[in-house]
Scaffold this active site. Structure first.
Site, short mmCIF file in Angstrom:
data_model
loop_
_atom_site.label_atom_id
_atom_site.label_comp_id
_atom_site.label_asym_id
_atom_site.label_seq_id
_atom_site.Cartn_x
_atom_site.Cartn_y
_atom_site.Cartn_z
N ILE A 1 23.55 13.07 -50.49
CA ILE A 1 24.80 13.60 -51.02
C ILE A 1 25.93 13.43 -50.01
O ILE A 1 27.01 12.93 -50.33
CB ILE A 1 24.66 15.10 -51.36
N ASP B 1 33.80 28.19 -41.00
CA ASP B 1 34.48 26.91 -41.24
C ASP B 1 34.99 26.85 -42.67
O ASP B 1 34.63 25.97 -43.45
CB ASP B 1 33.52 25.75 -40.96
N THR C 1 22.56 16.16 -42.57
CA THR C 1 22.65 15.36 -43.79
C THR C 1 22.15 16.19 -44.96
O THR C 1 21.16 16.90 -44.85
CB THR C 1 21.80 14.08 -43.67
#
Length: 228
Positions: free
Chosen positions: A69, A185, A76
């Site tokens: 994805i 974040d 990952t």
């Protein structure tokens, strides 16, 4: 261990690297003779080089990898299938980013377990976390849709739409904070609007445990500077 057994073990490690299968280096170090450490070091370098141009592995732990994805600083994300349950999910494999920035697998596991306690429609659901060697895999709900970053490149949001996104994101953050976690974040790239129009907060790679936050120092904080 005899020389033949030693060679067979090293060959197995080399085959795992060629197939893209994670190697449990801690277990390798325990099983092999100290005289093989130089070869093991070379194999670790080979694995790092292979990752630069790696293709998606066929399996990771109990999961069958279907496709990739996204790839980012914290690992990952793959589409994966849990054959035991017969479900498709998102699998994030967190790996050391560089020799200078090693991964603390136990810390990554603890943070994933913290997130697994959160059950909220606006927060991606974490099902389980596993460790293989220096890698940690986090199995999550597969949310099909687009990130807000992609959406704002294609369309403008009305005031009403933007307000709904903001409210849903505030609900998500409140749920995260109640669980004792900090996302770390928040940005458009980490928020998805699902095909069902649900707003979902994703990617907790920079997440922190609020219980230990007072003990954190500057280098422990990561995120996207322009958003921070």
């Amino acid at each position: 261990m005899s020389a033949n057994d030693e060679d067979a073990r090293l060959l197995t490690v080399a085959e795992s690297i060629s197939e893209g299968t994670p190697v449990d280096w801690n277990e390798v170090d325990k099983q092999l003779d100290p005289s093989s450490r130089a070869i093991v070091s070379e194999l670790k370098v080979l694995e790092d080089m292979a990752r630069i141009h790696e293709e998606s592995p066929k399996k990771w732990g109990p999961f069958e990898i279907v496709g990739e994805i996204a790839r980012g600083a914290f690992g990952t994300v793959y589409i994966a299938r849990d054959s035991a349950l017969g479900v498709t999910l998102a699998l994030k494999v967190i790996r050391p980013r560089s020799p200078d920035m090693p991964l603390d697998p136990e810390k990554a596991l603890n943070e994933a377990r913290l997130l697994a306690k959160i059950t909220h429609p606006n927060v991606v659901r974490v099902y389980r976390a596993d460790r293989i060697g220096d890698e940690v895999g986090v199995a999550m709900e597969l949310v099909r849709g687009q990130t807000l970053e992609d959406l704002v490149q294609k369309q403008s949001f009305s005031a009403r739409e933007a307000t709904h996104v903001g409210i849903d994101l505030c609900h998500a953050l409140a749920a995260v904070h109640r669980s004792g976690a900090l996302h770390g974040d928040i940005k458009a790239h980490n928020v998805m609007r699902g095909d069902d129009s649900r707003i979902v907060l994703m990617d907790f790679g920079a997440g922190k445990d609020l219980n230990i936050l007072p003990r954190l120092t500057g280098p422990d904080f990561v995120g996207t500077p322009i958003y921070m």
